[in-house]
Design an enzyme around this catalytic site. Structure first.
Site, mmCIF file in Angstrom:
data_model
loop_
_atom_site.group_PDB
_atom_site.id
_atom_site.type_symbol
_atom_site.label_atom_id
_atom_site.label_comp_id
_atom_site.label_asym_id
_atom_site.label_seq_id
_atom_site.Cartn_x
_atom_site.Cartn_y
_atom_site.Cartn_z
ATOM 1 N N GLU A 36 0.827 -1.212 0.000
ATOM 2 C CA GLU A 36 0.000 0.000 0.000
ATOM 3 C C GLU A 36 0.861 1.261 0.000
ATOM 4 O O GLU A 36 0.529 2.243 -0.647
ATOM 5 C CB GLU A 36 -0.950 -0.001 1.203
ATOM 6 C CG GLU A 36 -2.060 -1.035 1.105
ATOM 7 C CD GLU A 36 -2.973 -0.823 -0.103
ATOM 8 O OE1 GLU A 36 -3.053 0.303 -0.615
ATOM 9 O OE2 GLU A 36 -3.594 -1.806 -0.551
ATOM 10 N N TYR A 119 -5.824 6.229 5.117
ATOM 11 C CA TYR A 119 -5.948 5.308 3.983
ATOM 12 C C TYR A 119 -5.201 3.996 4.260
ATOM 13 O O TYR A 119 -5.749 2.903 4.122
ATOM 14 C CB TYR A 119 -5.408 5.947 2.681
ATOM 15 C CG TYR A 119 -5.257 4.896 1.620
ATOM 16 C CD1 TYR A 119 -6.363 4.420 0.952
ATOM 17 C CD2 TYR A 119 -4.012 4.305 1.371
ATOM 18 C CE1 TYR A 119 -6.262 3.394 0.037
ATOM 19 C CE2 TYR A 119 -3.899 3.281 0.455
ATOM 20 C CZ TYR A 119 -5.022 2.838 -0.210
ATOM 21 O OH TYR A 119 -4.919 1.809 -1.095
ATOM 22 N N ASP A 137 -8.627 6.369 -1.634
ATOM 23 C CA ASP A 137 -7.408 6.891 -2.266
ATOM 24 C C ASP A 137 -7.847 7.610 -3.540
ATOM 25 O O ASP A 137 -9.050 7.807 -3.754
ATOM 26 C CB ASP A 137 -6.397 5.753 -2.542
ATOM 27 C CG ASP A 137 -6.894 4.792 -3.600
ATOM 28 O OD1 ASP A 137 -8.090 4.870 -3.984
ATOM 29 O OD2 ASP A 137 -6.101 3.952 -4.072
#
Ligand code: SF4
Length: 359
Positions: A36, A119, A137
């Site tokens: 991520e 996030y 996102d």
């Protein structure tokens, strides 16, 4: 009813159309966290080799926490946005010290770790642990703003609304697939400029599509043209060693090494003087252009052999470095270099080759 239809259609599409990506074959929260962080502002194809290398070098929080920052940055070299690597490394050290190397299981706890934002916390908690928390996102923001025809600039106060919508849509029985499905739709179908609505599983559910606004949303402010920054760079060799500078950790390219460069207004004359003082052993070797998010760097390069003494005067112009060192060629591979540094070195090498053929 609409929410249920939306969820069913998108999950069915994701089950059949999702790309087979290495971070989708694991539930290891650490591996998902690394992916991520790497995927922020970076394309999947670019991330793939970095992800594999990074995980085989640092397979756990413990391994990453133990590693020197310079080694971590070296593995990150070329991926850009080096602040991400520094923060990932600092956060791994925090998790190692305060939690014995085990990442917490909830988004709320993950948010308590320095350097992990909403996030990333949502992505790790939902994908690794199945917690029903949303993620927003850039891809998800675009998909949601089109699905619900949010006719506003994404940067002006809509963020909270998008998080609320995303939270209302999370599928409790499978938040992992749901969040990834939204991201996947944004990455592969609901593209920024040309959404492929006729191939979209949500075509009949989408407000922007119904109103003919798919290509116009989300509204975006006109981007400012990147600021032109002129620099003068020095690729200097002395007794088989190359002169390199290291950027201070808290700034742009923090902790990375590169052939030193300086503002052209300040150091342009110094470059020309170097040519004179070395009687042409140092020459102007051309220009390299490099685009960052808000800046366009145009760098004139001076390259060649120079006595170390001659670099003393240059040092006064090189304010962006906390270390300057003469390194053997073999040591270069052990230092983290930016893409810009690689470009500059490649240009200097090309120039040297051109010079040889001219002789
Ligand atoms: Fe995006 Fe078009 Fe699908 Fe709407 S129909 S979500 S605009 S791809």
């Amino acid at each position: 009813m609409r929410v249920r239809r939306l969820q069913d259609k998108l999950l069915a599409w994701y089950a059949r159309a999702r790309r087979d990506l290495p971070w989708r074959r694991t539930r290891d929260p650490y591996a998902i966290w690394v992916s991520e962080v790497m995927l922020q502002q970076t394309r999947t194809e670019t991330v793939l080799p970095y992800y594999e290398r990074f995980l085989s070098t640092y397979p756990s929080v413990h391994a990453l926490a133990e590693a020197p920052l310079e080694d971590v940055l070296r593995l990150w070299s070329g991926l850009g946005y080096y602040r991400r690597a520094r923060m990932l490394h600092a956060a791994a050290r925090d998790v190692e010290v305060s939690r014995g190397g085990t990442l917490p299981r909830t988004a709320a706890e993950l948010l308590g770790i320095e350097g992990i934002g909403r996030y990333t916390a949502g992505a790790v908690a939902s994908i690794a642990w199945g917690e029903a928390v949303p993620v927003v996102d850039g891809n998800v923001a675009r998909v949601l703003s089109r699905l619900f025809a949010i006719d506003a600039d994404l940067h002006e106060g809509t963020e909270r609304r998008l998080w609320d919508i995303a939270a209302s849509l999370v599928v409790p029985r499978d938040p992992s697939s749901w969040n990834q499905a939204l991201m996947e739709l944004g990455a592969t179908v609901c593209a920024p400029r040309h959404p492929r609505c006729s191939s979209c599983p949500l075509e009949t559910e989408c407000d922007a599509r119904a109103r003919g606004l798919a290509e116009e949303l989300p509204r975006a402010k006109k981007k400012k043209a990147p600021k032109l920054v002129r620099r003068v760079g020095f690729v200097l060799w002395s007794k088989g060693r190359l002169w390199l500078g290291r950027r201070p950790e808290d700034g742009l390219f923090g902790g990375m090494w590169e052939p030193p460069h300086a503002d052209a207004r300040d150091a342009g004359a110094a470059g020309r003087e170097l040519v004179a003082k070395t009687r042409g052993r140092v020459k102007e070797a051309g220009t390299v252009t490099h685009l960052l998010s808000h800046r366009r760097i145009e760098m004139t390069i001076y390259a060649g052999r120079a006595e170390r003494l001659l670099t003393t005067e240059l040092r006064g112009h090189l304010r962006d470095y906390d270390a300057l060192a003469w390194l053997h060629e073999e040591e270069l591979g052990q230092r983290p270099l930016t893409s810009l540094a690689r470009k500059v070195l490649a240009r200097a090498t090309e120039f040297t080759e051109e010079e040889k053929t001219r002789r």
